[in-house]
Design a protein around this motif. Structure first.
Motif, short mmCIF file in Angstrom:
data_model
loop_
_atom_site.label_atom_id
_atom_site.label_comp_id
_atom_site.label_asym_id
_atom_site.label_seq_id
_atom_site.Cartn_x
_atom_site.Cartn_y
_atom_site.Cartn_z
N ILE A 21 0.82 -1.20 0.00
CA ILE A 21 0.00 0.00 0.00
C ILE A 21 0.86 1.26 0.00
O ILE A 21 0.47 2.28 -0.52
N LYS A 22 2.04 1.21 0.56
CA LYS A 22 2.94 2.35 0.54
C LYS A 22 4.32 1.88 0.94
O LYS A 22 4.52 0.77 1.43
N SER A 37 3.59 -8.25 -7.16
CA SER A 37 3.47 -7.13 -6.24
C SER A 37 2.45 -6.13 -6.79
O SER A 37 2.52 -5.75 -7.95
N ILE A 38 1.50 -5.76 -5.95
CA ILE A 38 0.51 -4.76 -6.30
C ILE A 38 0.70 -3.57 -5.37
O ILE A 38 0.60 -3.70 -4.16
N THR A 39 1.00 -2.43 -5.94
CA THR A 39 1.31 -1.23 -5.17
C THR A 39 0.21 -0.20 -5.32
O THR A 39 -0.20 0.12 -6.44
N LEU A 40 -0.30 0.26 -4.22
CA LEU A 40 -1.28 1.34 -4.25
C LEU A 40 -0.53 2.66 -4.46
O LEU A 40 0.39 2.98 -3.71
N ASP A 41 -0.93 3.40 -5.47
CA ASP A 41 -0.29 4.67 -5.76
C ASP A 41 -0.34 5.58 -4.53
O ASP A 41 -1.42 5.84 -4.00
N ARG A 47 -4.17 13.38 0.01
CA ARG A 47 -5.47 14.05 0.17
C ARG A 47 -6.45 13.31 1.07
O ARG A 47 -7.39 13.91 1.58
N TYR A 48 -6.22 11.99 1.25
CA TYR A 48 -7.20 11.20 1.97
C TYR A 48 -6.55 10.25 2.96
O TYR A 48 -5.43 9.78 2.76
N HIS A 49 -7.30 9.98 4.02
CA HIS A 49 -6.94 8.90 4.92
C HIS A 49 -7.76 7.67 4.52
O HIS A 49 -8.98 7.76 4.37
N ILE A 50 -7.10 6.56 4.31
CA ILE A 50 -7.79 5.34 3.92
C ILE A 50 -8.32 4.65 5.16
O ILE A 50 -7.57 4.07 5.94
N ASP A 51 -9.62 4.70 5.33
CA ASP A 51 -10.25 4.02 6.46
C ASP A 51 -10.41 2.53 6.18
O ASP A 51 -10.26 1.69 7.07
N SER A 82 -6.19 -2.06 4.26
CA SER A 82 -6.43 -1.01 5.23
C SER A 82 -5.81 -1.33 6.57
O SER A 82 -5.76 -0.47 7.45
N LYS A 83 -5.30 -2.55 6.73
CA LYS A 83 -4.72 -2.95 8.01
C LYS A 83 -3.21 -3.16 7.94
O LYS A 83 -2.50 -2.91 8.90
#
Length: 223
Positions: A21-22, A37-41, A47-51, A82-83
């Motif tokens: 994720i980062k 591998s899958i990477t979240l940009d 701009r956002y907090h991922i809940d 998210s965890k």
């Protein structure tokens, strides 16, 4: 005797999925491993907090040319980014003699109505609506950092398994040097709901199908 015993051993390769994720991923890939591998940009974090960001993958297949040389038998995997920053899913496979890989993002229509409610497909995980609407394929909930207000957050529960609200898609990726790297950017679908003036999508609908299609366009192969 040892030679005879060793000749009967079956060589099993390890297929490792790493969802990032980062941050940076440090992994050693040897000749017996295939690393996806899958990477979240990371731009979404500006701009956002991922809940919450969870989604299903299924029907993992390896190809040699047009021929399927490996098909995963698991009904589906629930990926929760998210965890944990990095998630690894080790799968036992019998061959790495493949040049491409396919993954279904979401679940097919058969699983939706077959009553397979075990493991990651158990409704206890909060990814299932009802028998006639099926599973949530992608659940994304984010809060704008500028507002820091839960009432301002976006809740996108995207699902649907029948026409015209289909939200499950197959993606094919090449395998190079025992690695498959892809990136995923969720900002375009957040921007789209902002343009629509929406904050919540909680059922199969035209907008959910459109957003799922946009999301698939943002899952890109990294050479």
């Amino acid at each position: 005797m040892n030679v005879l015993r060793n000749s009967r051993l079956r060589i099993v390769s390890m297929f490792i999925f790493c969802f990032v994720i980062k941050g940076k991923l440090h992994a050693q890939v040897d000749s017996s491993s295939l690393l996806l591998s899958i990477t979240l940009d990371s731009s979404v974090h500006q701009r956002y907090h991922i809940d919450e960001f969870r989604f299903y993958i299924s029907e993992i297949c390896l190809y040699r040319g047009q021929k399927i040389v490996y098909k995963d038998k698991n009904s589906g995997y629930l990926i929760d980014l998210s965890k944990e920053d990095v998630i690894e899913l080790p799968l036992q496979i019998s061959t790495l003699d493949a040049d491409s890989l396919s993954i279904r993002f979401g679940l097919d229509s058969v699983k939706q109505i077959s009553g397979v409610f075990e493991g990651d497909l158990d409704p206890i995980h909060g990814m299932y609506w009802t028998w006639n609407t099926g599973y949530i394929h992608y659940k994304l909930e984010v809060t704008p950092l500028a507002k820091n207000d839960r009432t301002a957050r976006f809740e996108l529960h995207l699902g649907g398994y029948s026409y015209p609200f289909y939200t499950s898609f197959l993606k094919m990726f090449p395998i190079l040097n025992n690695q498959v790297k892809v990136s995923i950017d969720v900002l375009p679908i957040i921007r789209q709901v902002e343009q629509w003036g929406l904050k919540r999508i909680m059922r199969p609908c035209r907008q959910a199908s459109m957003l799922s299609s946009i999301l698939m366009d943002q899952i890109l192969y990294i050479p």
